[in-house]
Motif scaffolding. Sequence first.
Motif, PDB file in Angstrom:
ATOM      1  N   PHE A 171      48.059 -28.222  45.140  1.00 55.69           N
ATOM      2  CA  PHE A 171      48.109 -28.548  43.717  1.00 55.69           C
ATOM      3  C   PHE A 171      49.487 -28.209  43.151  1.00 55.69           C
ATOM      4  O   PHE A 171      50.005 -28.900  42.284  1.00 55.69           O
ATOM      5  N   ILE A 224      50.814 -29.740  39.452  1.00 53.86           N
ATOM      6  CA  ILE A 224      49.770 -29.622  38.444  1.00 53.86           C
ATOM      7  C   ILE A 224      49.868 -28.238  37.809  1.00 53.86           C
ATOM      8  O   ILE A 224      49.900 -27.243  38.517  1.00 53.86           O
ATOM      9  N   PRO A 225      49.940 -28.148  36.481  1.00 53.53           N
ATOM     10  CA  PRO A 225      49.899 -26.829  35.872  1.00 53.53           C
ATOM     11  C   PRO A 225      48.528 -26.202  36.112  1.00 53.53           C
ATOM     12  O   PRO A 225      47.576 -26.950  36.357  1.00 53.53           O
ATOM     13  N   PRO A 226      48.364 -24.928  36.053  1.00 51.76           N
ATOM     14  CA  PRO A 226      49.318 -23.889  35.664  1.00 51.76           C
ATOM     15  C   PRO A 226      50.109 -23.326  36.850  1.00 51.76           C
ATOM     16  O   PRO A 226      50.618 -22.228  36.743  1.00 51.76           O
ATOM     17  N   LEU A 227      50.155 -24.045  37.949  1.00 55.78           N
ATOM     18  CA  LEU A 227      50.831 -23.495  39.119  1.00 55.78           C
ATOM     19  C   LEU A 227      52.337 -23.661  38.974  1.00 55.78           C
ATOM     20  O   LEU A 227      52.822 -24.514  38.225  1.00 55.78           O
ATOM     21  N   PHE A 262      54.556 -26.851  38.908  1.00 57.67           N
ATOM     22  CA  PHE A 262      54.712 -27.579  37.648  1.00 57.67           C
ATOM     23  C   PHE A 262      55.936 -27.091  36.894  1.00 57.67           C
ATOM     24  O   PHE A 262      56.737 -27.888  36.400  1.00 57.67           O
ATOM     25  N   ASN A 263      56.089 -25.766  36.817  1.00 58.74           N
ATOM     26  CA  ASN A 263      57.246 -25.227  36.092  1.00 58.74           C
ATOM     27  C   ASN A 263      58.539 -25.711  36.737  1.00 58.74           C
ATOM     28  O   ASN A 263      59.520 -25.977  36.046  1.00 58.74           O
ATOM     29  N   LEU A 279      59.041 -29.233  35.727  1.00 55.64           N
ATOM     30  CA  LEU A 279      59.410 -29.230  34.312  1.00 55.64           C
ATOM     31  C   LEU A 279      60.886 -28.895  34.160  1.00 55.64           C
ATOM     32  O   LEU A 279      61.597 -29.527  33.367  1.00 55.64           O
ATOM     33  N   VAL A 294      60.437 -21.477  29.932  1.00 59.79           N
ATOM     34  CA  VAL A 294      60.626 -22.506  28.913  1.00 59.79           C
ATOM     35  C   VAL A 294      59.577 -22.453  27.815  1.00 59.79           C
ATOM     36  O   VAL A 294      59.770 -23.011  26.753  1.00 59.79           O
ATOM     37  N   TYR A 344      50.217 -28.159  27.032  1.00 61.62           N
ATOM     38  CA  TYR A 344      50.205 -29.099  28.139  1.00 61.62           C
ATOM     39  C   TYR A 344      49.641 -28.444  29.401  1.00 61.62           C
ATOM     40  O   TYR A 344      48.892 -29.057  30.162  1.00 61.62           O
ATOM     41  N   ILE A 345      50.005 -27.188  29.610  1.00 60.23           N
ATOM     42  CA  ILE A 345      49.530 -26.493  30.811  1.00 60.23           C
ATOM     43  C   ILE A 345      48.008 -26.408  30.791  1.00 60.23           C
ATOM     44  O   ILE A 345      47.341 -26.759  31.769  1.00 60.23           O
ATOM     45  N   GLU A 349      46.412 -30.016  31.157  1.00 65.42           N
ATOM     46  CA  GLU A 349      46.447 -30.622  32.482  1.00 65.42           C
ATOM     47  C   GLU A 349      45.694 -29.810  33.510  1.00 65.42           C
ATOM     48  O   GLU A 349      45.106 -30.353  34.442  1.00 65.42           O
ATOM     49  N   ALA A 350      45.745 -28.491  33.368  1.00 69.68           N
ATOM     50  CA  ALA A 350      45.116 -27.644  34.375  1.00 69.68           C
ATOM     51  C   ALA A 350      43.621 -27.911  34.441  1.00 69.68           C
ATOM     52  O   ALA A 350      43.006 -27.722  35.489  1.00 69.68           O
ATOM     53  N   ILE A 404      42.030 -29.667  37.517  1.00 70.19           N
ATOM     54  CA  ILE A 404      41.722 -29.082  38.827  1.00 70.19           C
ATOM     55  C   ILE A 404      40.245 -28.703  38.927  1.00 70.19           C
ATOM     56  O   ILE A 404      39.561 -29.169  39.835  1.00 70.19           O
ATOM     57  N   PHE A 443      41.088 -37.918  38.360  1.00 66.54           N
ATOM     58  CA  PHE A 443      42.290 -37.088  38.442  1.00 66.54           C
ATOM     59  C   PHE A 443      43.547 -37.918  38.231  1.00 66.54           C
ATOM     60  O   PHE A 443      44.387 -37.616  37.385  1.00 66.54           O
ATOM     61  N   LEU A 500      46.067 -37.963  35.046  1.00 62.75           N
ATOM     62  CA  LEU A 500      47.391 -37.405  35.323  1.00 62.75           C
ATOM     63  C   LEU A 500      48.480 -38.392  34.932  1.00 62.75           C
ATOM     64  O   LEU A 500      49.491 -38.029  34.327  1.00 62.75           O
ATOM     65  N   LEU A 545      54.474 -35.703  28.816  1.00 61.94           N
ATOM     66  CA  LEU A 545      55.353 -34.572  29.099  1.00 61.94           C
ATOM     67  C   LEU A 545      56.821 -34.948  28.883  1.00 61.94           C
ATOM     68  O   LEU A 545      57.598 -34.159  28.343  1.00 61.94           O
ATOM     69  N   LEU A 567      59.399 -33.137  26.348  1.00 70.40           N
ATOM     70  CA  LEU A 567      60.724 -32.623  26.700  1.00 70.40           C
ATOM     71  C   LEU A 567      61.760 -33.124  25.710  1.00 70.40           C
ATOM     72  O   LEU A 567      62.634 -32.378  25.261  1.00 70.40           O
TER      73      LEU A 567
END
Lengths: 479, 504
Positions: free
Chosen positions: A377, A382-385, A388-389, A392, B64, B128-129, B132-133, B136, B158, B162, B169, B173
């Motif tokens: 993932f 995919i966030p929150p992993l 993703f950062n 980003l 960020v 957003y986190i 989107e999370a 899962i 999914f 996505l 996103l 930004l």
Amino acid sequence: MNASLLMSLPELVLSVGAIALMLVSAWGGQASTRLVSWASVAVLIGAGIALMGPASSGGSAFGGLYRADAFAAFAKVLIYGASAVAIILAPRFFAIGSGDDLRPEYPVLILLSAAGMGMMVSAGDLLTLYVGLELQSLAAYVLASFMRRDVRSAEAGLKYFVLGALASGILLYGISLVYGFSGTTLFSSIATAYGAGQSLGLTFGLVFVFAGLAFKMSAVPFHMWTPDVYEGAPTPVTAFFASAPKVAAIGLAVRVAVEAMGPATDQWRQIVIFAALASIIFGAVAAIGQTNVKRLLAYSSINNVGFVLIGLAAGTQEGVAAVLFYLTVYIVMTLGSFIVVLQMKDSEGQPVETIASLAGLSRSRPALALAMATFMFSLAGIPPLLGFNAKLAVFNAAVHGGLYPLAVAGFVASVIGAYYYLRVVKVMYFDAPGEAYSGRATPVESLLVTLAALFVSPVGWLTLGALGVWTNTAAKALF
Amino acid sequence: MLSIMLAIPAIAAIACLFASAQGARWIALIATLVDLVLGIGLWANFDIGGPQWQFVENAGSLGVFSWKLGIDGFALMLVMLSVFLMPICIGASWVAITERVQEYMAAFLITEMLMIGTFTAQDMFLFYIFFEAGLIPMYLIIGIWGGANRIYASYKFFLYTLLGSVLMLVAMLWMVSFSGTSDIPTLLNTDFPVRVQPWLWLAFFASFAVKMPMWPFHTWLPDAHVQAPTAGSVILAGVLLKLGGYGFLRFSLPMFPEASAQFGWLILSLSAIAVIYTSLVALVQSDMKKLIAYSSVAHMAIVTIGLFAFNRQGLEGAMIVMLSHGLVSAALFLCVGVIYDRLHTREISRYGGLAINMPRYALLFMLFTMASVGLPGTSGFVGEFLSLAGTYRVSTLATLLCTTGIILGAAYMLYLYRRVVFGEIVHDDVRAMPDLSLREIALLAPIAAVVLWMGVYPESFLSPMRGDVATLQARIARAAPAGDSLPTAGKALATPAEHAEVRP
């Protein structure tokens, strides 16, 4: 002592250590494997400690041939770490192999390769660049064919060598053009030549240099060796190839792009953007049909190089910081995935590599499956992993650089990539369990995989602040 | 307070993984109930008419983005909906899920945490986190515990969502690089250049329209619903679909008012098509869950027209439709789950005559059917009426078309009810089905109570949002479309009250 020698202390430690251990292994033979392995890890740690001194002071040594700045130091930390993991993972893999014992040369070759990679990221001159790159590559060719009785391994080594030699030729040709038209091999003087105005020869040189570097980092369209080599090489070696040399090649490309060819940013940006998008899309699409997990990870590495290049395409300090951050997260995810792959053994203890054999892993080995799912993932972004950062960060740099179409295309293509990462999760979690894997992970492997998974998980957010500072300091060194 | 509400399910999820099956059930139930109690505490302490953002927390920057939480009236109501439905979901899975219970409960608790996080996030990237999370755990819930075609449905869910979100996103930004902050309250009052707004709006639209889902981006929903386990459908219809509406309300409207007005025609026409088209599709379904899934699309279209009416009735109506649909569709999926657990089929034709041997079930099912149709006295009526009344002032045509959808809605829901509950019992196995157990009544009765409460006295739910509706309306007033209904104010007989109130 000479200031230049002090600045290059990490490489000296590695080289002296490698030569000394070579003698030990020649003397001690097969029996010394264990000793040499742990001693090599110690040498890598020693080199890491040496980084804290003048090696990261920001000076340049040997009349500009060698840079000892924070950027090089950051990349070297990643390289040494990945090399150490590759050494630690090896004994257990070779122990169950078909007669191909782990020989003490293995850690020594990795040390030499690490020394070469250190030279690459510290290069301040085209010749240092080439020498470092060749030292790294020659060691890697041998490592790829380390399982002497395995046909695929031999094929991987040969393929890597022939195509690698071709790439070196392309790179040398580019270097000779740059030298011919600028009259120097020093990065700083080359930058002056590029700043002076347009020159067809210099532009050609730039194209060839980038083509050669693209081969080393396996960016499309110079990627075709990657899947075969990754599949054929012994798994710990594949883990090594997917991590440390990538950092070195990309670090080198960043340095060449910014320090030597900074004034020609508009010219190399086109190449980088093309390679980035092609790598992301091709890496994602080609991975869909794979059945071998090592090949899948090979395409995944191509795909990820594409994202890294998006950060480079921005051509700003922020972009370079994003590249370094992405690389950090990427090698943790990749090494973690390969440790999981190393656990895949059938009832006779032989390694299996098909994705289908992961079926039902979530029931037979729930913790292992959870770790692998986290890595997948995360690779999919995919966030929150943390993956993703990382994405980003590179896209943020691209947007700040005004590269909107690139950001949009890259993001959309990342959805294609998500498909094949999901497939691994699907096989592990949704399919009926197949044959359970034999054996358990060693404590060291468990520790490494746990640490990697924790770093990638939201727990890793705690490191974001510190990582941000380090990557920014490192990136600042180039500008 | 909000961080604690997030932490409890997260900790409980980890605990579940190490517990026995029965232990995991209890851990999940207790954790969700504790969150419900905290949620009630939140509502009780929410200062109506106080500052816009309450319970604000700021734990500093993480790269960020920063960990900033806070709620306004909209968020409060949606958080309440989430914490209210979660214990019911756990209860609905109590006996239906027998395999891998620990992982199932953990996935649900993580989902709860992420939903609360989405509604309370005050930082755009944090939003957003969380947003989107959520993919899962839902991917795993559909894929592991779903029906026969679950793998296809899980992939579709999914990848579809996505793809919509990544475009958003990119827009985020850009917005952050333009305004220099990812703080939502600041961005809410940032005027983005009118030239860029349409692009940003479209990027957000791509995400929210898929999540909502709006026609023609709705095709993932019937698949996901049909394949998901009952509690999965409940949470999907009850809360996850609200993320789209919340997104329009929180981002699209206040941040890009001009673009919202500019694309109003798009929303109105897609919604009008959605209402009529999906209602007709629902009419011919033979699978109960699919029918309710299509009806969800139609109801969500009523939400979008209300939102893009740019006036107070529309906004309040849209919120009430969201809350009402969250409760009613959740209850309808539970009703389907009840008989699915007994007969293991969702084919409408396999049932019939349930009123004879399951009277209590027939009564509750009737209530929720009527609420879905929008019978006065139930929550559905309040929301739909307000929403359509608001839309009427903007576009009479869209209102006309959407109102036909209400009639069609009555048709398919009553038709469903007739086929399942009325008539003679023709199948022997149906005759053997027992009426609702105590557990099932305990799941459905609270929802029924709230549905009636919202239908009879909606003021309880409207009052926390009133200030926020006014703020939002003031923000978007400069772009509000003229409207074609040309209402002429009659002579007032008495000074109208600001809002309905019970005077002792």
